[in-house]
Design a protein around this motif. Sequence first.
Motif, PDB file in Angstrom:
ATOM      1  N   GLU C 100      -9.268 -22.778 -34.563  1.00 53.20           N
ATOM      2  CA  GLU C 100      -9.012 -21.638 -35.587  1.00 53.20           C
ATOM      3  C   GLU C 100      -7.800 -21.124 -34.694  1.00 53.20           C
ATOM      4  O   GLU C 100      -7.060 -21.112 -33.867  1.00 53.20           O
ATOM      5  CB  GLU C 100      -9.936 -20.376 -34.934  1.00 53.20           C
ATOM      6  CG  GLU C 100     -11.224 -20.736 -35.495  1.00 53.20           C
ATOM      7  CD  GLU C 100     -12.206 -19.873 -34.968  1.00 53.20           C
ATOM      8  OE1 GLU C 100     -12.092 -18.662 -35.205  1.00 53.20           O
ATOM      9  OE2 GLU C 100     -13.253 -20.365 -34.274  1.00 53.20           O
ATOM     10  N   VAL C 101      -6.818 -20.528 -35.853  1.00 49.88           N
ATOM     11  CA  VAL C 101      -5.619 -19.758 -35.647  1.00 49.88           C
ATOM     12  C   VAL C 101      -5.858 -18.743 -34.648  1.00 49.88           C
ATOM     13  O   VAL C 101      -6.831 -17.912 -34.613  1.00 49.88           O
ATOM     14  CB  VAL C 101      -5.151 -18.930 -36.775  1.00 49.88           C
ATOM     15  CG1 VAL C 101      -3.688 -18.179 -36.598  1.00 49.88           C
ATOM     16  CG2 VAL C 101      -4.662 -20.189 -37.779  1.00 49.88           C
ATOM     17  N   GLY C 102      -4.929 -18.738 -33.610  1.00 45.02           N
ATOM     18  CA  GLY C 102      -5.029 -17.656 -32.267  1.00 45.02           C
ATOM     19  C   GLY C 102      -5.637 -18.420 -31.220  1.00 45.02           C
ATOM     20  O   GLY C 102      -5.663 -17.714 -30.102  1.00 45.02           O
ATOM     21  N   ASP C 103      -6.053 -19.565 -31.252  1.00 49.14           N
ATOM     22  CA  ASP C 103      -6.755 -20.470 -30.285  1.00 49.14           C
ATOM     23  C   ASP C 103      -5.491 -20.841 -29.355  1.00 49.14           C
ATOM     24  O   ASP C 103      -4.341 -21.043 -29.876  1.00 49.14           O
ATOM     25  CB  ASP C 103      -7.330 -21.543 -30.643  1.00 49.14           C
ATOM     26  CG  ASP C 103      -8.762 -21.214 -31.130  1.00 49.14           C
ATOM     27  OD1 ASP C 103      -9.312 -19.997 -30.947  1.00 49.14           O
ATOM     28  OD2 ASP C 103      -9.453 -22.027 -31.821  1.00 49.14           O
ATOM     29  N   GLY C 104      -5.769 -20.659 -27.957  1.00 44.80           N
ATOM     30  CA  GLY C 104      -4.878 -21.450 -27.123  1.00 44.80           C
ATOM     31  C   GLY C 104      -5.254 -23.069 -27.152  1.00 44.80           C
ATOM     32  O   GLY C 104      -6.094 -23.600 -27.402  1.00 44.80           O
ATOM     33  N   LEU C 105      -3.894 -23.847 -26.863  1.00 46.22           N
ATOM     34  CA  LEU C 105      -4.149 -25.143 -26.878  1.00 46.22           C
ATOM     35  C   LEU C 105      -3.263 -25.867 -25.806  1.00 46.22           C
ATOM     36  O   LEU C 105      -2.009 -25.689 -25.330  1.00 46.22           O
ATOM     37  CB  LEU C 105      -3.720 -25.429 -28.302  1.00 46.22           C
ATOM     38  CG  LEU C 105      -3.253 -27.309 -28.446  1.00 46.22           C
ATOM     39  CD1 LEU C 105      -3.917 -27.703 -29.869  1.00 46.22           C
ATOM     40  CD2 LEU C 105      -1.963 -27.325 -28.483  1.00 46.22           C
ATOM     41  N   TYR C 106      -3.844 -27.083 -25.653  1.00 48.65           N
ATOM     42  CA  TYR C 106      -3.127 -28.010 -24.678  1.00 48.65           C
ATOM     43  C   TYR C 106      -3.404 -29.356 -25.415  1.00 48.65           C
ATOM     44  O   TYR C 106      -4.384 -29.572 -25.920  1.00 48.65           O
ATOM     45  CB  TYR C 106      -3.399 -28.508 -23.236  1.00 48.65           C
ATOM     46  CG  TYR C 106      -3.660 -26.990 -22.237  1.00 48.65           C
ATOM     47  CD1 TYR C 106      -2.117 -26.626 -21.886  1.00 48.65           C
ATOM     48  CD2 TYR C 106      -4.535 -26.486 -21.548  1.00 48.65           C
ATOM     49  CE1 TYR C 106      -1.956 -25.293 -21.170  1.00 48.65           C
ATOM     50  CE2 TYR C 106      -4.405 -25.369 -20.878  1.00 48.65           C
ATOM     51  CZ  TYR C 106      -3.219 -24.785 -20.708  1.00 48.65           C
ATOM     52  OH  TYR C 106      -3.109 -23.543 -20.114  1.00 48.65           O
ATOM     53  N   ALA C 107      -2.104 -30.198 -25.445  1.00 48.10           N
ATOM     54  CA  ALA C 107      -2.265 -31.344 -26.227  1.00 48.10           C
ATOM     55  C   ALA C 107      -1.604 -32.456 -25.520  1.00 48.10           C
ATOM     56  O   ALA C 107      -0.287 -32.431 -24.900  1.00 48.10           O
ATOM     57  CB  ALA C 107      -1.517 -31.282 -27.609  1.00 48.10           C
ATOM     58  N   ARG C 108      -2.120 -33.569 -25.631  1.00 51.08           N
ATOM     59  CA  ARG C 108      -1.541 -34.835 -25.264  1.00 51.08           C
ATOM     60  C   ARG C 108      -1.246 -35.787 -26.403  1.00 51.08           C
ATOM     61  O   ARG C 108      -2.353 -35.944 -27.041  1.00 51.08           O
ATOM     62  CB  ARG C 108      -2.376 -35.300 -24.140  1.00 51.08           C
ATOM     63  CG  ARG C 108      -1.641 -36.575 -23.327  1.00 51.08           C
ATOM     64  CD  ARG C 108      -2.766 -37.246 -22.297  1.00 51.08           C
ATOM     65  NE  ARG C 108      -3.906 -37.813 -22.555  1.00 51.08           N
ATOM     66  CZ  ARG C 108      -4.944 -37.981 -22.044  1.00 51.08           C
ATOM     67  NH1 ARG C 108      -5.063 -37.351 -21.023  1.00 51.08           N
ATOM     68  NH2 ARG C 108      -6.075 -38.516 -22.725  1.00 51.08           N
TER      69      ARG C 108
END
Lengths: 141, 284, 202
Positions: C100-108
């Motif tokens: 969802e919009v507003g979520d925090g994220l780490y991406a590889r």
Amino acid sequence: MACSSNALWAGETTWFCCGAAWGPCGSAGGGACGNCASAANHGAWPNASQACWDITRPDLCGEGGIPRRGCGSVMNVTHQCSGATVCITITDCGPRTRSFCGEQSCCGGSCRINRVLDLTPAAFTAIGSLDSGVLPVLITE
Amino acid sequence: MFSLIATVSPLLLAGLLGWTGLAKLRSRSLLAQAGRTALPRLVRGPRRAAHVLRASGAAEVALAAALVAAPEATAPAVGTALIGVAFLVYLGAAKAVAPESSCGCTANDTQPVTWRSFARAGFVAGGGVVALGADEPWWSTLADRPLPALALLAAGATALAYLSGGPVAFRRLRLRLLGNPLSRDARSGGPHRVPVAASVELLERSLAWETVSPLIRSGLVEHWDEDGWRFLHYTGARGSEGGDRPVSVLFAMDATAHLDRPAGQAIRVSVVDQETEEVLPVTA
Amino acid sequence: MTPTRTSPARRSFLASAALGGATIVGASALGALDADAAFAAPAPSLDPAVTRTSFAEGRIGAVKGSVLHVAGSRGETHRIQLTNATSVWKARPTTADAIEVGDGLYARGVEMPDGAIAADAVWVNIVNLYTTIRGIQRDRLHLSHGGHELVARTIPETAASYAGGALTSDLSRLRIGQPAQVLGAWRPADNSIDLVRVTVGH
């Protein structure tokens, strides 16, 4: 010091967040060295200073020999099972080794004991999955 | 109801005063403790402050003993009301001259003065006044009306525990009395399944993982249980002559295996080309 | 509970492929404890895929099709391209629909020529915090984290590890006052977390 292959220590690494961040990490700040950032390949070392040692106390878990490596030290961290490697810079103090004495992670018939390193999400994802929480690693410099 | 409260209140007051008084008298670090309070500033000097704390402790213990032994006598009740008022005055002064100072109320707390400190002192002052209205000793009430008296005692003790220790001590007490609400039976109702995270933990420390992890790029994509097996699906890439080919890496393991149950740790693994669905050899 | 990523038919195919695959008896625990031996052992002769990757971090500002627009915490921006091979974690392995919009994220992932990152794995709202247990209720833990109060709600996946033991769904051995490493999923709506894993020592 550089990301070289001289044995420094072996143990478990976990991960943490620091610097500008979202959620509960927002209050973490720049760490003991002031420049720690989740998106950079940084790490926290339990003997980054005497004050740091007094918090982490690895000696209470039998890891009294962990050498002093202050802010800016560079280490190579290798996942013991997969061989994946990342080169990091120490920018914070951690983890709280003494709270989890005796915990071990094993693979290939060999086990790493005690939490002796904390990695930023950037560094941790370079060698494993964040949802694993903890990994066995070999640390060289 | 009032008479019930009046006859039971000496017991509650005695319990509270006896505890806080003994804590002050038996403290080995009373001087240090006094230094954390506002007392040194109020009475000019840490040594005097320690004396005040000790004198207060002695008075509290004496009052507690008198409240238990002579619940109908006027003097202990009046004394309790007066010491409660004295606490309130002290807390007010402490808040004024050193807002961050510790309460010193129990001799080993380091919490600053909060609304709970005031409420507890108010309880002592008010309780002393109420105790004046006791028309029979507490042992008669306990004998005649044991259930309401014990219920009132329990409620009062709970409220005092909350006021004294704050929410954490209160929650700890509740756990001790009612048991851990996160017991096996209380959670999710179903049989005790091995969490998927426990399977992943076992997998990541296995030879199977070591063998194929160079191919894996994703985290756990999905998992499902079937016929006693737990299937774990990852994705990755395998280098070939025509460049990297996307693959699925499948693990099948005993759904009940985990690190502490060494049986059934055999893990099956296969690598499937995502486009051709060809099953590839595990090691190139 | 877990959204289905692949059709039942494909699952069945993958399952039979897995069961027909090589059986590797996993050695774990009870191994050599000597670190010197570990350093002396030949390094695994591999070229791990994950080390050739890029990393991105931030809050999700927009979701456009399969692309996440992410505002990095230090002011940078990222475009994260999800594919059918991307793993998505949000308290559990899930699908892109849960983001969802507003979520925090780490991406590889792997950076593509246009600057977007083709994600291999994304972890949404994941946090891993050193806390102290301050309260235990039927559906939540009260934690203190760096001087702040934090509520951690238990979910069906919640697991605990005691003194280095295997993860278990038995949470009854947690105690108030224990230091606890807590891995969970932050809930932006109320700043609590869904509790995925709690690790305590002796």
